[in-house]
Design a protein around this motif. Structure first.
Motif, PDB file in Angstrom:
ATOM      1  N   VAL A  12      42.632  29.085  34.723  1.00 49.68           N
ATOM      2  CA  VAL A  12      43.043  29.353  35.809  1.00 49.68           C
ATOM      3  C   VAL A  12      41.336  28.928  37.015  1.00 49.68           C
ATOM      4  CG1 VAL A  12      44.656  30.554  36.664  1.00 49.68           C
ATOM      5  CG2 VAL A  12      41.693  31.798  35.740  1.00 49.68           C
ATOM      6  N   GLN A  13      40.791  29.008  38.013  1.00 50.55           N
ATOM      7  CA  GLN A  13      39.534  29.099  38.251  1.00 50.55           C
ATOM      8  C   GLN A  13      39.729  31.110  38.874  1.00 50.55           C
ATOM      9  OE1 GLN A  13      40.260  26.393  42.054  1.00 50.55           O
ATOM     10  NE2 GLN A  13      38.988  24.679  40.685  1.00 50.55           N
ATOM     11  N   ALA A  14      37.961  30.740  38.921  1.00 48.84           N
ATOM     12  CA  ALA A  14      37.136  31.216  39.465  1.00 48.84           C
ATOM     13  C   ALA A  14      38.168  32.155  40.529  1.00 48.84           C
ATOM     14  CB  ALA A  14      35.832  31.147  38.901  1.00 48.84           C
ATOM     15  N   GLY A  15      38.255  33.264  40.600  1.00 45.05           N
ATOM     16  CA  GLY A  15      38.840  34.843  41.765  1.00 45.05           C
ATOM     17  C   GLY A  15      40.351  34.275  41.790  1.00 45.05           C
ATOM     18  N   GLY A  16      41.219  33.414  40.612  1.00 45.73           N
ATOM     19  CA  GLY A  16      41.766  33.933  40.106  1.00 45.73           C
ATOM     20  C   GLY A  16      42.249  34.705  39.873  1.00 45.73           C
ATOM     21  N   SER A  17      44.115  35.381  39.102  1.00 48.89           N
ATOM     22  CA  SER A  17      45.011  35.689  38.617  1.00 48.89           C
ATOM     23  C   SER A  17      45.485  35.345  37.386  1.00 48.89           C
ATOM     24  CB  SER A  17      45.686  36.528  39.410  1.00 48.89           C
ATOM     25  OG  SER A  17      44.736  37.690  40.795  1.00 48.89           O
ATOM     26  N   LEU A  18      46.055  36.273  36.343  1.00 47.19           N
ATOM     27  CA  LEU A  18      46.444  36.049  35.708  1.00 47.19           C
ATOM     28  C   LEU A  18      47.693  36.906  35.643  1.00 47.19           C
ATOM     29  CD1 LEU A  18      44.635  33.319  33.125  1.00 47.19           C
ATOM     30  CD2 LEU A  18      47.583  32.614  34.276  1.00 47.19           C
ATOM     31  N   ARG A  19      48.737  36.908  34.317  1.00 42.89           N
ATOM     32  CA  ARG A  19      49.443  38.305  34.268  1.00 42.89           C
ATOM     33  C   ARG A  19      49.531  38.106  32.333  1.00 42.89           C
ATOM     34  NH1 ARG A  19      55.013  40.831  34.585  1.00 42.89           N
ATOM     35  NH2 ARG A  19      54.903  43.009  34.475  1.00 42.89           N
ATOM     36  N   LEU A  20      48.957  38.630  30.762  1.00 47.02           N
ATOM     37  CA  LEU A  20      49.437  38.612  30.166  1.00 47.02           C
ATOM     38  C   LEU A  20      50.181  39.100  29.802  1.00 47.02           C
ATOM     39  CD1 LEU A  20      45.634  38.449  28.776  1.00 47.02           C
ATOM     40  CD2 LEU A  20      47.273  36.327  29.835  1.00 47.02           C
ATOM     41  N   SER A  85      40.884  38.532  40.599  1.00 43.63           N
ATOM     42  CA  SER A  85      39.265  37.895  40.100  1.00 43.63           C
ATOM     43  C   SER A  85      38.986  37.803  39.203  1.00 43.63           C
ATOM     44  CB  SER A  85      38.507  39.515  41.133  1.00 43.63           C
ATOM     45  OG  SER A  85      38.914  39.611  42.131  1.00 43.63           O
ATOM     46  N   LEU A  86      39.530  36.773  38.859  1.00 44.45           N
ATOM     47  CA  LEU A  86      38.979  36.248  36.961  1.00 44.45           C
ATOM     48  C   LEU A  86      37.347  35.697  37.681  1.00 44.45           C
ATOM     49  CD1 LEU A  86      42.312  35.394  35.891  1.00 44.45           C
ATOM     50  CD2 LEU A  86      40.693  37.514  34.825  1.00 44.45           C
ATOM     51  N   LYS A  87      36.597  35.778  36.280  1.00 41.70           N
ATOM     52  CA  LYS A  87      35.575  35.233  36.493  1.00 41.70           C
ATOM     53  C   LYS A  87      35.086  34.442  34.962  1.00 41.70           C
ATOM     54  CE  LYS A  87      33.282  39.443  37.534  1.00 41.70           C
ATOM     55  NZ  LYS A  87      32.293  40.451  38.023  1.00 41.70           N
ATOM     56  N   PRO A  88      34.070  33.751  34.990  1.00 48.31           N
ATOM     57  CA  PRO A  88      33.959  32.391  33.901  1.00 48.31           C
ATOM     58  C   PRO A  88      33.951  33.504  32.564  1.00 48.31           C
ATOM     59  CG  PRO A  88      33.266  31.536  35.619  1.00 48.31           C
ATOM     60  CD  PRO A  88      33.396  32.999  36.104  1.00 48.31           C
ATOM     61  N   GLN A 118      44.787  32.411  24.823  1.00 55.33           N
ATOM     62  CA  GLN A 118      44.103  31.851  25.594  1.00 55.33           C
ATOM     63  C   GLN A 118      43.567  31.484  27.104  1.00 55.33           C
ATOM     64  OE1 GLN A 118      40.769  29.884  23.977  1.00 55.33           O
ATOM     65  NE2 GLN A 118      40.221  30.865  26.342  1.00 55.33           N
ATOM     66  N   VAL A 119      42.613  32.320  26.992  1.00 55.18           N
ATOM     67  CA  VAL A 119      42.072  32.447  29.050  1.00 55.18           C
ATOM     68  C   VAL A 119      41.470  31.710  29.335  1.00 55.18           C
ATOM     69  CG1 VAL A 119      42.141  34.011  30.733  1.00 55.18           C
ATOM     70  CG2 VAL A 119      43.776  34.795  29.235  1.00 55.18           C
ATOM     71  N   THR A 120      40.889  31.033  30.218  1.00 52.52           N
ATOM     72  CA  THR A 120      40.127  29.471  30.327  1.00 52.52           C
ATOM     73  C   THR A 120      40.080  29.779  32.165  1.00 52.52           C
ATOM     74  OG1 THR A 120      40.082  28.235  28.523  1.00 52.52           O
ATOM     75  CG2 THR A 120      39.264  27.322  29.978  1.00 52.52           C
ATOM     76  N   VAL A 121      38.228  30.798  32.432  1.00 51.60           N
ATOM     77  CA  VAL A 121      38.422  30.474  33.699  1.00 51.60           C
ATOM     78  C   VAL A 121      37.167  29.698  33.879  1.00 51.60           C
ATOM     79  CG1 VAL A 121      37.708  32.201  35.985  1.00 51.60           C
ATOM     80  CG2 VAL A 121      39.114  32.980  33.876  1.00 51.60           C
ATOM     81  N   SER A 122      37.188  28.653  35.177  1.00 53.09           N
ATOM     82  CA  SER A 122      36.626  28.107  35.557  1.00 53.09           C
ATOM     83  C   SER A 122      35.580  28.133  36.681  1.00 53.09           C
ATOM     84  CB  SER A 122      37.261  26.403  35.445  1.00 53.09           C
ATOM     85  OG  SER A 122      38.251  26.416  36.758  1.00 53.09           O
TER      86      SER A 122
END
Length: 123
Positions: A12-20, A85-88, A118-122
């Motif tokens: 995801v891009q920075a600021g995005g969300s994910l649910r694990l 609010s994901l960050k790199p 794996q979670v990747t934040v760009s």
């Protein structure tokens, strides 16, 4: 045999969300404290969040407080981690861990682990 299986990771891009999600098999789920941890390349595994057996007490690392929310559904034997609010710097492999009861700390004592997602934040 106890098995934990994480899912929901991605890019995801920075600021995005994910649910694990972490589904548990082979254990009396409601008797276990569940924890979320993460490990970035070249770094040690670090605590992210922990949730007591009933879900009534949840503890977060300062780095994710107010952005991540842990929850559990004891009817579905599943624990969740909503990440907003994901960050790199959140980029890592995320693991769930389980331990019977509660040993007085969320940081250690986990006896069972999933394989990670794996979670990747760009940026």
């Amino acid at each position: 045999q106890v098995q934990l299986t994480e899912s929901g990771g991605g890019s995801v891009q920075a600021g995005g969300s994910l649910r694990l999600s972490c589904a548990a098999f082979g254990l009396t789920f409601s008797r276990y404290t569940l924890g979320w941890f993460r490990q970035a390349p070249g770094k040690v595994r670090e605590f992210v969040a922990g949730i007591r057996q009933s879900g009534g007490e949840i503890f977060y690392a300062d780095s994710v407080k107010d952005r991540f929310t842990a929850s559990r559904d004891n009817n579905k034997n599943t624990v969740y981690l909503q990440m907003n609010s994901l960050k790199p710097e959140d980029t890592a492999v995320y693991y769930c861990g389980a331990k019977w009861g509660f040993s007085g700390t969320y940081y250690s004592g986990y006896t069972n682990w999933g394989q990670g997602t794996q979670v990747t934040v760009s940026s």
